[in-house]
Write a protein that holds these residues in place. Structure first.
Motif, mmCIF file in Angstrom:
data_model
loop_
_atom_site.group_PDB
_atom_site.id
_atom_site.type_symbol
_atom_site.label_atom_id
_atom_site.label_comp_id
_atom_site.label_asym_id
_atom_site.label_seq_id
_atom_site.Cartn_x
_atom_site.Cartn_y
_atom_site.Cartn_z
ATOM 1 N N ARG A 291 4.711 -13.966 7.830
ATOM 2 C CA ARG A 291 5.977 -13.535 7.225
ATOM 3 C C ARG A 291 5.790 -13.059 5.788
ATOM 4 N NH1 ARG A 291 9.648 -16.742 4.331
ATOM 5 N NH2 ARG A 291 11.776 -15.887 4.217
ATOM 6 N N ARG A 292 5.005 -13.791 5.013
ATOM 7 C CA ARG A 292 4.780 -13.400 3.624
ATOM 8 C C ARG A 292 4.045 -12.067 3.524
ATOM 9 N NH1 ARG A 292 3.035 -18.739 0.094
ATOM 10 N NH2 ARG A 292 5.043 -19.871 0.288
ATOM 11 N N LEU A 293 3.078 -11.867 4.415
ATOM 12 C CA LEU A 293 2.334 -10.613 4.410
ATOM 13 C C LEU A 293 3.257 -9.434 4.714
ATOM 14 C CD1 LEU A 293 -0.310 -9.031 4.270
ATOM 15 C CD2 LEU A 293 -0.665 -9.554 6.689
ATOM 16 N N LEU A 294 4.132 -9.598 5.709
ATOM 17 C CA LEU A 294 5.078 -8.533 6.040
ATOM 18 C C LEU A 294 6.019 -8.247 4.870
ATOM 19 C CD1 LEU A 294 6.025 -9.406 9.739
ATOM 20 C CD2 LEU A 294 4.680 -7.455 8.939
ATOM 21 N N ASN A 295 6.523 -9.296 4.242
ATOM 22 C CA ASN A 295 7.401 -9.102 3.090
ATOM 23 C C ASN A 295 6.681 -8.380 1.962
ATOM 24 O OD1 ASN A 295 9.980 -10.136 3.760
ATOM 25 N ND2 ASN A 295 9.203 -12.234 3.608
ATOM 26 N N THR A 296 5.409 -8.740 1.754
ATOM 27 C CA THR A 296 4.627 -8.081 0.706
ATOM 28 C C THR A 296 4.417 -6.602 1.022
ATOM 29 O OG1 THR A 296 3.478 -10.163 0.234
ATOM 30 C CG2 THR A 296 2.455 -8.129 -0.561
ATOM 31 N N CYS A 297 4.149 -6.297 2.288
ATOM 32 C CA CYS A 297 3.947 -4.899 2.684
ATOM 33 C C CYS A 297 5.219 -4.080 2.483
ATOM 34 C CB CYS A 297 3.500 -4.835 4.140
ATOM 35 S SG CYS A 297 1.842 -5.475 4.450
ATOM 36 N N PHE A 298 6.350 -4.651 2.879
ATOM 37 C CA PHE A 298 7.605 -3.920 2.693
ATOM 38 C C PHE A 298 7.952 -3.775 1.214
ATOM 39 C CE2 PHE A 298 8.560 -5.273 7.174
ATOM 40 C CZ PHE A 298 8.625 -3.983 7.680
ATOM 41 N N MET A 299 7.663 -4.799 0.429
ATOM 42 C CA MET A 299 7.892 -4.691 -1.011
ATOM 43 C C MET A 299 7.004 -3.608 -1.611
ATOM 44 S SD MET A 299 10.148 -6.766 -2.439
ATOM 45 C CE MET A 299 9.501 -7.108 -4.073
ATOM 46 N N GLY A 300 5.735 -3.555 -1.159
ATOM 47 C CA GLY A 300 4.845 -2.512 -1.648
ATOM 48 C C GLY A 300 5.320 -1.123 -1.276
ATOM 49 N N GLY A 301 5.970 -1.013 -0.109
ATOM 50 C CA GLY A 301 6.484 0.287 0.305
ATOM 51 C C GLY A 301 7.563 0.832 -0.594
ATOM 52 N N LEU A 302 8.218 -0.046 -1.362
ATOM 53 C CA LEU A 302 9.252 0.412 -2.292
ATOM 54 C C LEU A 302 8.677 1.286 -3.401
ATOM 55 C CD1 LEU A 302 11.283 -2.909 -2.694
ATOM 56 C CD2 LEU A 302 11.974 -0.885 -1.405
ATOM 57 N N PHE A 303 7.385 1.110 -3.689
ATOM 58 C CA PHE A 303 6.773 1.819 -4.810
ATOM 59 C C PHE A 303 6.050 3.091 -4.372
ATOM 60 C CE2 PHE A 303 7.025 -2.670 -5.871
ATOM 61 C CZ PHE A 303 7.671 -2.633 -7.094
ATOM 62 N N ILE A 304 6.183 3.451 -3.112
ATOM 63 C CA ILE A 304 5.545 4.667 -2.603
ATOM 64 C C ILE A 304 6.589 5.769 -2.520
ATOM 65 C CG2 ILE A 304 4.324 5.732 -0.680
ATOM 66 C CD1 ILE A 304 3.205 3.004 0.031
ATOM 67 N N ASN A 305 6.393 6.811 -3.277
ATOM 68 C CA ASN A 305 7.272 7.979 -3.215
ATOM 69 C C ASN A 305 6.807 8.872 -2.070
ATOM 70 O OD1 ASN A 305 8.677 10.414 -3.602
ATOM 71 N ND2 ASN A 305 8.799 10.078 -5.808
ATOM 72 N N VAL A 306 7.673 9.065 -1.105
ATOM 73 C CA VAL A 306 7.262 9.783 0.097
ATOM 74 C C VAL A 306 6.869 11.220 -0.209
ATOM 75 C CG1 VAL A 306 9.624 10.509 0.658
ATOM 76 C CG2 VAL A 306 7.937 10.294 2.480
ATOM 77 N N ILE B 249 15.045 -2.655 4.641
ATOM 78 C CA ILE B 249 14.739 -4.036 5.001
ATOM 79 C C ILE B 249 14.844 -4.950 3.784
ATOM 80 C CG2 ILE B 249 12.883 -5.554 5.761
ATOM 81 C CD1 ILE B 249 12.054 -3.457 7.746
ATOM 82 N N TYR B 250 14.371 -4.484 2.642
ATOM 83 C CA TYR B 250 14.454 -5.300 1.422
ATOM 84 C C TYR B 250 15.916 -5.581 1.060
ATOM 85 C CZ TYR B 250 14.286 -6.480 -3.534
ATOM 86 O OH TYR B 250 14.459 -7.093 -4.733
ATOM 87 N N LEU B 251 16.760 -4.569 1.123
ATOM 88 C CA LEU B 251 18.169 -4.751 0.760
ATOM 89 C C LEU B 251 18.890 -5.659 1.750
ATOM 90 C CD1 LEU B 251 20.250 -3.784 -1.350
ATOM 91 C CD2 LEU B 251 20.885 -1.966 0.241
ATOM 92 N N LEU B 252 18.680 -5.432 3.039
ATOM 93 C CA LEU B 252 19.368 -6.228 4.046
ATOM 94 C C LEU B 252 18.876 -7.671 4.071
ATOM 95 C CD1 LEU B 252 19.519 -3.691 7.027
ATOM 96 C CD2 LEU B 252 21.429 -4.466 5.620
ATOM 97 N N SER B 253 17.572 -7.863 3.974
ATOM 98 C CA SER B 253 17.051 -9.227 4.013
ATOM 99 C C SER B 253 17.506 -10.019 2.790
ATOM 100 C CB SER B 253 15.521 -9.207 4.100
ATOM 101 O OG SER B 253 14.962 -8.571 2.968
#
Length: 308
Positions: A108-123, A185-189
């Protein structure tokens, strides 16, 4: 005396904030209002006073932009892509955010970290790698079609072996939904974590299962947050330009790309009315959606709550 000075300073501060808010509102409303007025003007009116009110309601600008400038096809493409992207995004993000917020499991922590890291990627910075991956995917599909004996010109080859991953509205919607997952996911969770667990425990006592509790209990309580996510992502998908320009071409493009093509064409031919009509066609759905959901955006995150 100190109390009077404090009241005076507070009054002056409120007046200052009020003036600043008015200036911000004017800076937004004036260009939007001017674009709406310009969209119903005839071309000859643009050569006079640009701030003058339109002499009539020249709706032909919208008809010409919709038909002659092919804005109707671009509009339909944007509607389809945005609707598909939102549907795929919510289907994945809602249960994923709920599980990450409410249950503890290995990884769970790894998934949360991955999604948090995705916030800093500009598509926009990874558009070229995405494009190259899709090009390689097309080559692989072409080779596969040839390997299984599909003939060129056959329906199977035309669908899968002739550039399936490019100029495909479903693939574009899938990319939109994938790139929006971290933020959603970050906002909803974060919101799901604030809900009391009493609601779920009461549902479990009544015999409700995990899925039914999530859909019938938690999601209705999360309606303001879900509407906020829908609005933000709708604006992002609807106004997105770089990915659509890279992956789509011709009549398969979305409305922002079509609007840029229209602006280039109409600047050359001096058809300013059609250009502003196309601009209004891009803005109008977002304005209507915001007016429809603004109350949900400002209402409380939970209604009723749990009393101690």
């Amino acid at each position: 005396m100190k109390h009077k000075n404090s009241l005076r300073a507070d009054t002056l501060y409120r007046i200052f904030i009020f003036i600043v808010l008015i200036l911000f509102a004017v800076s937004i409303l004036v260009p939007v209002g001017w674009a709406f007025m310009a969209s119903v003007k005839e071309n000859r009116e643009f050569y006079g006073d640009p701030w003058a009110l339109p002499q009539g309601f020249h709706i032909q600008n919208f008809i010409d932009a919709f038909n002659k400038a092919n804005m109707g096809a671009y509009f339909l493409n944007s509607v389809v892509v945005t609707a598909l992207a939102l549907a795929m995004l919510l289907a994945v993000a809602l249960p994923a955010a709920y599980v990450l917020a409410r249950y503890k499991f290995r990884g769970r922590r790894l998934l949360n970290t991955c999604f948090m890291g995705g916030l800093f990627i500009n598509v926009n910075y990874i558009v070229v790698p995405i494009f190259l991956m899709l090009v390689e995917g097309n080559r692989g599909l072409s080779s596969l079609m040839e390997a299984i004996g599909a003939e060129r010109g056959s329906p199977l080859y035309e669908w899968f072996g002739n550039g399936f991953f490019l100029n495909n509205r479903f693939i574009l919607a899938l990319i939109y939904a994938s790139t929006a997952l971290p933020f959603t996911i970050y906002l909803l969770s974060s919101y799901f974590q604030t809900l009391p667990k009493d609601f779920e425990e009461a549902a479990y006592v009544d015999g409700s299962g995990y899925f039914r509790t999530m859909v019938q209990i938690i999601f209705p309580m999360a309606k303001p947050s879900i509407i906020t996510v829908i609005l933000f992502n709708f604006l992002s998908f609807w106004n997105e330009y770089i990915i659509s320009m890279t992956l789509m071409s011709g009549d398969d493009s979305t409305l922002p790309v079509g609007l840029m093509n229209l602006m280039k064409a109409q600047n050359a031919s001096a058809q300013y009315g059609q250009m502003y009509a196309g601009l209004v066609m891009v803005m109008l759905p977002t304005l209507i959606l915001y007016m429809a959901v603004q109350k949900k955006l400002t209402q409380g995150m939970t209604v009723g709550g749990v009393k101690a």
